[in-house]
Design a protein around this motif. Structure first.
Motif: not given
Lengths: 696, 127
Positions: A438-444, A288, A498, A550, B26
């Protein structure tokens, strides 16, 4: 000098061609030949400029700033080729070159369709003019001379014999005494007055950044820029339709180009991902990063447009009507290109200086202002015309309000894609105010979108156009749903726990099954209709690859002691020694033997001290497999070794990060399959676009 | 027809609102003033450059990489990174570290190196 003159001539021809095409559109009788000649003249000059530029690189003409900065004597021919687009000016030239070629195809395509050529080419040449201004001598010419800007002199590229000449030494001392960095602007006059040619003074250029010295650098930028250039075409068709106030045929004509743009751009983006994964050692294929994101946004919009194009085409078949979503299609076509320019602005203006792995510096106020002008012109042109014509494309097809219609499913898919595009675009733009997402937010945020897309992708094929009954849909998709549920149960059993991942798996596998089933059916009959299904199979495979890689990668940092078998994530790994690379003895390959279940393979990650920048460079190596990749990324090597437990001789230790990445291969296969689907669909739509509509 | 637009409009507004809220929440701020970095309790991206004179320490056993960074004003800060020295570290013109400042040390979870080689000269690396 010659280069700059040629650029200027090409620019004049491009603008002239634009004007002549516009006059032809306004009814002038005798301008069309002039327009065509000047367009082709412009293209030929762009070829000449590019060839000349390559010639200058191959012959190491370091008096050109760009060539000094991005190439060197030691580079093999392959890397000299890609030095062409290693920097900003060159990549704009590459973009222009590809745009010129595509324009020739576009000219012959539109010329077969009456006066369409006048409008489309008038818009297209506006875009080539902007690209030419970008590289013109006033802004950022690739042919700028080394002494024209304050390019500092790097000691390693200078001929020591000349450096030791008194007059040169004196000049250097003088500059250094005033606490300044000597630049070519300072030294060049001194060289000139002493009759020392610059090419004797300079032994080599600065060279190419080692990260760029690989095959992917040769192939990724040309494909990506070809994709960028192709997005201009649907934009031009859209504006052309608005100019004439006629919205029936343009979708048909623009369709194959939109498909080509999406296919090529998608492939280019994937190659960038593979480069990051396989060579740069990011560990993953998608970070990202602003540069990646900014090419993803236009791709998402173009794919959304393909789906609404389809609805317009389908709904205009029966009656003499525009079809549905005319306005949406025009807007999406415009946005596809405008976001390409916006990406260019974000990544090339220096505004993201802080936020990217890719390095940028401030390109100067002129470039910044020009890029803003570039966006505003194209956005203004598009938005202005849309508003001006707002009332003229009210759909004359009664909108189907059935919840179970394929139109609605396709529209929802387009909305989902646009939502994704918005998230990525907005998140990337936040970097302008020094905030990084943060990349994690894009992923989520993308997981629910991907689930929805998977679902629509499968279910829409069971839904008929206009409307269908729930029973009908259920009857059609019963078997696929059953099979998908079984597959999902197996996935849950083998470790996918998950909830979101389970849902994504379910919808992806459902898409895969439905599309494969239809594709097999079609194979027996109308093969030319298979494109969409192939593309959807591709996206399903891609999503499955993303889930695996991922969600379920395992990673471990480990010290491998030479000769000693170590168990890492279920594999036996042994560091067996290192050796210099044959074609480049300054780089060292470290052999790691990996065996699992009897079969042993050797991977060879590489480490070396970069000559160009003195840093330790590391290249990962991957044991690639269909089911999983074993990814070995070197961290460091302790030659003297560490004394283990204070006894015995010291041992050599190779530290690595080892990771097991399940189903990464599906990511690449998925995108390639998808691009193939785009190609097949494009060929079909190309044929269709030649058929003169019987209703008009 | 109007109902449809209303419904669509509400969905769009909700979506945009949620996206912006999440991003603001965030999103990580950049900070180039270390005296401010040291007072922030939230994770942050600190930008500065490596102090060459103070060298660095690469511990291959613990996989920790320690070095000293300075900002434009010269304020120095010790950085501890869980990992190894990134590619291009020694020649980076500037460095961005992501993490939090605690007990006199900046604990970085990520290091980004900006290479001067590509678009910039060596001058800034020395300055």
């Amino acid at each position: 000098m010659a280069g700059n003159i040629l650029i200027t001539i090409a620019l004049v021809l491009s603008i002239y061609s634009m004007a002549m095409y516009y006059f032809a559109f306004r009814g002038a009788k005798n301008t069309i030949n002039l327009a065509r000649i000047s367009y082709h003249g412009m293209s030929i000059i762009v070829f000449i400029i590019s060839t000349y530029f390559w010639y200058l690189i191959f012959t190491h003409q370091y008096q050109y700033k760009y060539i000094y900065e991005y190439s060197g004597h030691e580079l093999p021919i392959g890397y000299l080729i890609s030095s062409f687009w290693a920097g900003q000016e060159g990549s704009f030239l590459l973009w222009l070159l590809l745009a010129a070629i595509i324009g020739i195809l576009l000219q012959s395509y539109t010329a077969k369709r009456g006066e369409l050529e006048y409008r489309v080419m008038a818009v297209y040449t506006l875009s080539t003019s902007f690209l030419l201004i970008m590289i013109c001598p006033l802004l950022k010419s690739p042919f700028a001379m080394i002494w024209s800007e304050s390019v500092p002199i790097i000691a390693s590229s200078i001929n020591p014999d000349i450096m030791n000449l008194d007059v040169i030494k004196h000049a250097f001392d003088h500059i250094l005494a005033s606490n300044q960095q000597p630049t070519f602007a300072d030294i060049y006059p001194i060289l000139q007055s002493n009759n020392i040619p610059l090419n004797e003074f300079l032994l080599t250029g600065k060279g190419l950044n080692p990260l760029l010295q690989n095959f992917w650098m040769q192939i990724h930028p040309p494909i990506l820029f070809a994709g960028f250039a192709l997005t201009t075409v649907p934009f031009a068709f859209s504006i052309a339709a608005l100019m004439k106030n006629e919205y029936k045929d343009w979708v048909k004509q623009s369709f194959p180009w939109m498909l080509a743009a999406a296919g090529v751009l998608g492939l280019g983006i994937m190659m960038g991902g593979y480069w990051a994964y396989g060579v740069l050692g990011w560990g993953g294929y998608w970070a990202w990063d602003p540069v990646e994101n900014s090419s993803l946004v236009p791709w998402l919009i173009s794919v959304a447009a393909i789906h609404t194009f389809l609805v317009q085409r389908k709904t205009q078949n029966k009656e003499n009507s525009l079809g549905r979503f005319t306005r949406t299609n025009l807007i999406l076509s415009i946005l596809t290109y405008v976001t390409v320019i916006y990406s260019t602005f974000l990544t090339r203006s220096g505004i993201l200086g802080n936020a990217s792995v890719h390095s940028f510096i401030d390109q100067g106020r002129a470039v910044f202002i020009f890029l803003v002008l570039f966006i505003l012109t194209f956005l203004g042109l598009g938005a202005g015309l849309i508003i001006y014509r707002w009332k003229s494309f009210v759909s004359d097809v009664p909108a189907e309000e059935s919840l179970l219609s394929r139109e609605l499913a396709l529209f929802t898919a387009a909305v989902a894609l646009c939502a994704s595009a918005f998230i990525v675009c907005f998140g990337t733009s936040m970097a302008m105010v020094d905030v990084t997402v943060p990349a994690a937010l894009y992923n989520e945020m993308h997981v629910p979108i991907a689930i929805l897309i998977g679902l629509l992708n499968g279910i829409s094929l069971a839904i008929r156009w206009k409307s269908s009954s729930f029973e009908d849909v259920w009857k059609k998709s019963m078997w696929s749903v059953g099979l998908s549920l079984i597959a999902t149960a197996i996935a849950i059993f083998s470790g996918v726990h998950n909830v979101m991942m389970i849902l994504l798996f379910l919808t992806s596998i459902f898409t895969l099954i439905v599309n494969t089933e239809i594709a097999i059916k079609i194979m027996r009959g109308n093969t030319h209709k298979i494109g969409a299904y192939v593309a959807h199979i591709g996206i399903a495979l891609f999503l499955l690859g993303v889930i695996g890689s991922a969600g379920y990668s395992k990673e471990q940092n480990i010290d491998l002691i030479r000769g000693k078998k170590t168990d890492v994530l279920g594999y036996n790994m042994t560091f067996t020694g290192y050796h210099p690379l044959k074609n480049d003895p300054k780089k060292f390959a470290f052999n790691v033997k990996i065996d699992q279940g009897g079969s042993a393979k050797v991977v060879q990650p590489v480490m070396y001290q970069s000559e160009m920048n003195g840093g330790l460079m590391r290249e990962p190596d991957i044991l690639e497999g269909l089911l999983r990749d074993v990814y070995i990324s070197p961290l460091g090597f302790d030659e003297a070794g560490v004394d283990v437990n204070n006894k015995g001789p010291k041992q050599e230790i190779l530290s690595v990060t080892a990771s097991i990445k399940p189903f990464v291969s599906l990511v690449w296969i998925g995108v390639i399959v998808m691009s193939l689907g785009f190609v097949v669909a494009m060929l079909r739509r190309l044929k269709e676009s030649l058929i003169v509509s019987s209703f008009s | 027809m109007n109902k449809k637009y209303l419904l669509g409009g509400i969905v769009v507004v909700l979506f945009l609102g949620m996206t912006m809220f999440l991003f603001m929440q965030s999103g990580m701020q950049y900070e180039s003033d270390f005296s401010k970095v040291m007072t922030k309790s939230k994770a942050i991206k600190a930008t500065g450059h490596w102090v060459k004179e103070k060298s660095y320490d690469q511990n291959l056993q613990d996989k920790t990489f320690t070095f000293v960074m300075a900002d434009e004003k010269g304020t120095e800060m010790k950085v501890n990174f869980k990992g190894v020295m990134p590619n291009n570290f020694e020649m980076a013109s500037s460095i961005v570290v992501t993490g939090k400042y605690e007990n006199g040390v900046f604990h970085a979870s990520d290091i980004l190196t900006k290479c001067p080689s590509k678009y910039q000269d060596q001058k800034s690396a020395n300055s």
